[in-house]
Design a protein around this motif. Structure first.
Motif, PDB file in Angstrom:
ATOM      1  N   UNK A 265       0.806  -1.215   0.000  1.00 49.76           N
ATOM      2  CA  UNK A 265       0.000   0.000   0.000  1.00 49.76           C
ATOM      3  C   UNK A 265       0.839   1.266   0.000  1.00 49.76           C
ATOM      4  N   UNK A 266       0.302   2.304  -0.625  1.00 52.37           N
ATOM      5  CA  UNK A 266       0.914   3.625  -0.484  1.00 52.37           C
ATOM      6  C   UNK A 266      -0.202   4.661  -0.411  1.00 52.37           C
ATOM      7  N   UNK A 267       0.042   5.724   0.362  1.00 63.67           N
ATOM      8  CA  UNK A 267      -0.954   6.794   0.503  1.00 63.67           C
ATOM      9  C   UNK A 267      -0.751   7.815  -0.617  1.00 63.67           C
ATOM     10  N   UNK A 268      -1.858   8.369  -1.109  1.00 64.18           N
ATOM     11  CA  UNK A 268      -1.765   9.385  -2.164  1.00 64.18           C
ATOM     12  C   UNK A 268      -1.847  10.765  -1.510  1.00 64.18           C
ATOM     13  N   UNK A 269      -0.684  11.407  -1.365  1.00 59.72           N
ATOM     14  CA  UNK A 269      -0.573  12.658  -0.605  1.00 59.72           C
ATOM     15  C   UNK A 269      -1.551  13.737  -1.097  1.00 59.72           C
ATOM     16  N   UNK A 270      -1.647  13.912  -2.402  1.00 61.72           N
ATOM     17  CA  UNK A 270      -2.484  15.004  -2.930  1.00 61.72           C
ATOM     18  C   UNK A 270      -3.962  14.827  -2.562  1.00 61.72           C
ATOM     19  N   UNK A 271      -4.359  13.595  -2.256  1.00 59.76           N
ATOM     20  CA  UNK A 271      -5.764  13.345  -1.880  1.00 59.76           C
ATOM     21  C   UNK A 271      -5.968  13.471  -0.371  1.00 59.76           C
ATOM     22  N   UNK A 272      -4.997  12.989   0.432  1.00 61.00           N
ATOM     23  CA  UNK A 272      -5.228  12.908   1.879  1.00 61.00           C
ATOM     24  C   UNK A 272      -4.681  14.100   2.673  1.00 61.00           C
ATOM     25  N   UNK A 273      -3.796  14.883   2.086  1.00 66.99           N
ATOM     26  CA  UNK A 273      -3.144  15.969   2.825  1.00 66.99           C
ATOM     27  C   UNK A 273      -4.157  16.988   3.357  1.00 66.99           C
ATOM     28  N   UNK A 274      -4.072  17.261   4.666  1.00 63.47           N
ATOM     29  CA  UNK A 274      -4.943  18.251   5.296  1.00 63.47           C
ATOM     30  C   UNK A 274      -6.381  17.800   5.487  1.00 63.47           C
ATOM     31  N   UNK A 275      -6.671  16.528   5.203  1.00 68.27           N
ATOM     32  CA  UNK A 275      -8.062  16.043   5.252  1.00 68.27           C
ATOM     33  C   UNK A 275      -8.363  15.270   6.549  1.00 68.27           C
ATOM     34  N   UNK A 276      -9.651  15.391   6.951  1.00 67.93           N
ATOM     35  CA  UNK A 276     -10.175  14.531   8.021  1.00 67.93           C
ATOM     36  C   UNK A 276     -10.711  13.279   7.325  1.00 67.93           C
ATOM     37  N   UNK A 277     -10.160  12.133   7.712  1.00 68.62           N
ATOM     38  CA  UNK A 277     -10.440  10.906   6.955  1.00 68.62           C
ATOM     39  C   UNK A 277     -11.203   9.873   7.784  1.00 68.62           C
ATOM     40  N   UNK A 278     -12.227   9.288   7.159  1.00 69.17           N
ATOM     41  CA  UNK A 278     -12.842   8.068   7.695  1.00 69.17           C
ATOM     42  C   UNK A 278     -12.111   6.934   6.993  1.00 69.17           C
ATOM     43  N   UNK A 279     -11.401   6.124   7.754  1.00 70.93           N
ATOM     44  CA  UNK A 279     -10.647   5.004   7.175  1.00 70.93           C
ATOM     45  C   UNK A 279     -11.423   3.716   7.434  1.00 70.93           C
ATOM     46  N   UNK A 280     -11.942   3.114   6.368  1.00 74.00           N
ATOM     47  CA  UNK A 280     -12.761   1.902   6.500  1.00 74.00           C
ATOM     48  C   UNK A 280     -11.905   0.673   6.208  1.00 74.00           C
ATOM     49  N   UNK A 281     -11.901  -0.279   7.164  1.00 79.85           N
ATOM     50  CA  UNK A 281     -11.183  -1.541   6.955  1.00 79.85           C
ATOM     51  C   UNK A 281     -12.087  -2.687   7.386  1.00 79.85           C
ATOM     52  N   UNK A 282     -11.787  -3.907   6.881  1.00 81.85           N
ATOM     53  CA  UNK A 282     -12.700  -5.022   7.142  1.00 81.85           C
ATOM     54  C   UNK A 282     -12.508  -5.664   8.509  1.00 81.85           C
TER      55      UNK A 282
END
Length: 385
Positions: A265-282
């Motif tokens: 896995x790798x995070x996409x900085x331009x999408x996640x930077x400065x964002x409040x994230x709901x991270x859904x996992x199984x």
């Protein structure tokens, strides 16, 4: 050109990953040849193995499948009688295919813990653990093998037999949550649609503020879509999966799993930077994958990370063929939700309730890994933990 074939692609949960345990197992006897492949785990395997050894059986490997082959060979009567008598002696989870020169038998345990589906193709039949395998070879789905049922496919067509009086539907919850492909149908329920429903049910009980919903590829994407749709929060691809790496959960060694997460896995900085994230996992098993993902998103500039797990906490080991071997390796058996949230360095953490899990997937589930209520007797296996 062969007229039929038997294959097996599963990793070992009982017995080791050694060449002697590779399936299918071929039996060559004076009564004819047969091959056996098995998915699941036999909980009374140790007892049966000792009984067989006392009667003179010799084992090459350590897998349950070899016990099944010996029991079939030692039973009396024709092959269907041998298979019936063998299946009646086995306790636990099993989907078995037995193949001879011109006949195939499909067998499913009396609790229906592991899936087994039948399709029709080119005037013949195909049996597979998942319906997506049928699509791949352009087969038409016919029906599931029922719990406690043996289906015989031969020159006379199809014959069905029952080997158990009491039969229940207790499909493994982890099949829906993690193992099955989204394009498969289990017990008539589509996996993608049911995971999406699990995400929706989670979202209905959640009100945390967030900018985007991110699913952990691949098994959590359906649930993330359902969550995002329900709460009208944009669903984004904040994590990218390297499609050339395998599944980390089934790696035999912990260091392989951890290295696998990094490669996977790798995070996409331009999408996640400065964002409040709901991270859904199984699910959270050992916790190492979740810990690395939260850190990865933080390093990429996420301002808040709210972890939402679309299954209940895993607190008990599995004796039915999922590689959850001991309480010690299940982080939720050691930490409550608050403690685990701090350990993950997440802003918040929530799990799906057991009732919502049943609501999303199907009422008849084996949920022993979530509630410790085992479907069968454990025949002393729990002492090995």
């Amino acid at each position: 050109n062969g007229m039929h074939a038997l294959g097996h692609t599963r990793y070992a949960t009982a017995g080791a990953n050694i060449i002697e345990n590779v399936q299918p197992i071929m039996v060559r006897s004076h009564q004819g040849y047969f091959a056996v492949a098995h998915n699941g785990q036999i909980v009374n395997a140790d007892k049966l193995r000792i009984e067989l050894e006392m009667q003179g059986s010799i084992f090459q490997g350590t897998a349950d499948t070899e016990i099944i082959a010996h029991l079939i060979q030692r039973a009396s009567g024709n092959l269907i009688e041998k298979i019936k008598s063998t299946a009646a002696q086995l306790d636990g989870a099993f989907s078995i295919v037995v193949m001879t020169k011109n006949t195939m038998y499909a067998v499913r345990d009396r609790y229906g813990i592991r899936p087994l589906s039948v399709g029709m193709v080119d005037g013949g039949y195909i049996v597979a653990s998942e319906t997506c395998a049928l699509e791949t070879v352009s087969a038409q789905f016919w029906r599931d093998v029922e719990p406690g049922e043996i289906i015989k496919f031969g020159k006379q067509g199809i014959e069905t037999y029952l080997f158990a009086e009491s039969r229940t539907h207790n499909l493994c919850a982890m099949e829906y949550i993690y193992f099955a492909r989204p394009d498969s149908d289990l017990e008539g329920v589509n996996v993608h649609a049911s995971r999406k429903r699990a995400g929706q049910l989670m979202a209905m009980k959640d009100n945390v503020e967030a900018d985007i919903v991110v699913g952990v590829p691949d098994s959590s994407l359906s649930a993330a879509m359902g969550y995002a749709e329900q709460r009208k929060i944009p669903y984004e691809m904040g994590l990218l999966k390297n499609k050339y790496s395998g599944r980390t959960f089934i790696q035999p060694l912990q260091e392989d799993r951890e290295r696998g997460v990094k490669m996977k896995l790798s995070a996409i900085r331009s999408i996640v930077e400065g964002k409040k994230i709901i991270l859904v996992d199984d699910s959270i098993v050992r916790g190492t994958t979740s810990l690395r993902i939260v850190k990865m998103l933080r390093d990429a500039g996420a301002s808040e990370i709210h972890v939402r797990i679309v299954s209940p906490p895993l607190i008990s080991p599995c004796f039915y063929g999922v590689d959850l071997r001991s309480k010690a390796e299940l982080i939720s058996s050691r930490m409550n939700v608050d403690k685990l949230c701090k350990w993950l360095k997440a802003d918040s953490l929530k799990f799906l309730s057991l009732d919502d899990t049943r609501e999303a997937f199907t009422k008849g589930l084996c949920t022993a890994c979530f509630d410790g209520k085992y479907i069968t007797s454990l025949h002393g296996m729990e002492q090995r933990l």
